[in-house]
Design an enzyme around this catalytic site. Sequence first.
Site, PDB file in Angstrom:
ATOM      1  N   SER B  15     -21.302 -40.072  62.399  1.00  0.00           N
ATOM      2  CA  SER B  15     -19.880 -40.374  62.249  1.00  0.00           C
ATOM      3  C   SER B  15     -19.065 -39.719  63.364  1.00  0.00           C
ATOM      4  CB  SER B  15     -19.405 -39.891  60.874  1.00  0.00           C
ATOM      5  OG  SER B  15     -18.054 -40.181  60.692  1.00  0.00           O
ATOM      6  N   ARG B  38     -12.336 -34.771  61.715  1.00  0.00           N
ATOM      7  CA  ARG B  38     -12.450 -34.724  60.250  1.00  0.00           C
ATOM      8  C   ARG B  38     -11.375 -35.584  59.596  1.00  0.00           C
ATOM      9  NH1 ARG B  38     -15.984 -32.572  57.259  1.00  0.00           N
ATOM     10  NH2 ARG B  38     -17.507 -31.466  58.507  1.00  0.00           N
ATOM     11  N   HIS B  41     -12.366 -39.281  60.146  1.00  0.00           N
ATOM     12  CA  HIS B  41     -13.524 -39.503  59.275  1.00  0.00           C
ATOM     13  C   HIS B  41     -13.071 -39.703  57.824  1.00  0.00           C
ATOM     14  CE1 HIS B  41     -17.582 -38.649  57.694  1.00  0.00           C
ATOM     15  NE2 HIS B  41     -17.066 -37.704  56.933  1.00  0.00           N
TER      16      HIS B  41
END
Lengths: 209, 209
Positions: B15, B38, B41
């Site tokens: 990812s 983050r 994501h």
Amino acid sequence: MIEFLTDPTAIESRSMDIIAPYLRDLNLSPQEIKVFSRIIHAAGDPDYASIIRLHPEAIRAGCAALKAGCHIFTDVEMVRTGINKRKLAEHGGEAHCLVADNEITRLAKTQGITRAMAAMRAFGRRLNGAVVAIGNAPTALFELLRLMEQQEIRPALIIGVPVGFVGAAEAKDLLIAKSPVPYITVIGNKGGSPIAAAAVNALLYMLDA
Amino acid sequence: MIEFLTDPTAIESRSMDIIAPYLRDLNLSPQEIKVFSRIIHAAGDPDYASIIRLHPEAIRAGCAALKAGCHIFTDVEMVRTGINKRKLAEHGGEAHCLVADNEITRLAKTQGITRAMAAMRAFGRRLNGAVVAIGNAPTALFELLRLMEQQEIRPALIIGVPVGFVGAAEAKDLLIAKSPVPYITVIGNKGGSPIAAAAVNALLYMLDA
């Protein structure tokens, strides 16, 4: 300081007014508008208008099951947290999540799979007739699709909106292509726990209407 | 069935590789890349690359406070749920939320304000030196800005990413314009609990590095 709305009812009503124009050309039923609006509201993102996919029986099947007191099974605690559990309990249902369970953690580690996947497997036949709400883990949705195919598990409704760049779009495409039961999903990488909870709560609030 | 990754570490690493190109032209430090990655994501949405705003001292101030065992105060339970509380506890911190507290509910009803706003007010001086993570309610962020202005409350870091169409963009603009302390935010309507939790967790994971 600037002026801002502080009354929760006024905020929600104003928000729905702002969202309405994005849905105008989509030919949605009043109930479908409620699901779309709550999702767009939860994401702050009108682009969801074009990526939400509602199975034609999704709202009817989900509402019937929830009204009959079905339980809800979630992939992660954030989805369970976002569900209006007081409203759910009024009809007899409870929301369950096993991702933080110690035994699930052990199983996942032993088998080299995600905890969300191990948790879905552990729910097993309890998923029959239930609402399953997956807001985070593509692996949980893949595992649910496997359980439906190989063990004939049949939830009443799948709210499958896992998020991210690894498997999420594929899992949701597969849900649309293969699910033997009604679903609510969004195509592509977007999704998330608030989206799953918003869809569940939209159905719960319909039960009062 | 199609093949899919089931190893959590492999999923996360893949990812981050997919997200990296979206950040290439932004001139970010390695630590800033972690926060951006983050968040993107968690939302499954690379458009966040252009709307995240990091105060230059945000990562340093947040990490220093968390390392010293500061507490985290959240507007809603979903943010608290999404925070890695095991990791937080390793440094002595705890995550707090009052939005579901009965007394807060009563206060909010009596005063005609949101519960998230009443909860922020109730935290009061406990916010000094803390990390505040607001992922849902613009009113909580407005109230925090008021507490900073009128009562000289000084958190170590504000993660202010409320979501929606009524007040969220305005509250975040005001945070950028007026905050006397470092912040992490996103401009516009987007945001949400997973975004707030992702930012907190990015800082917590840095503490080990």
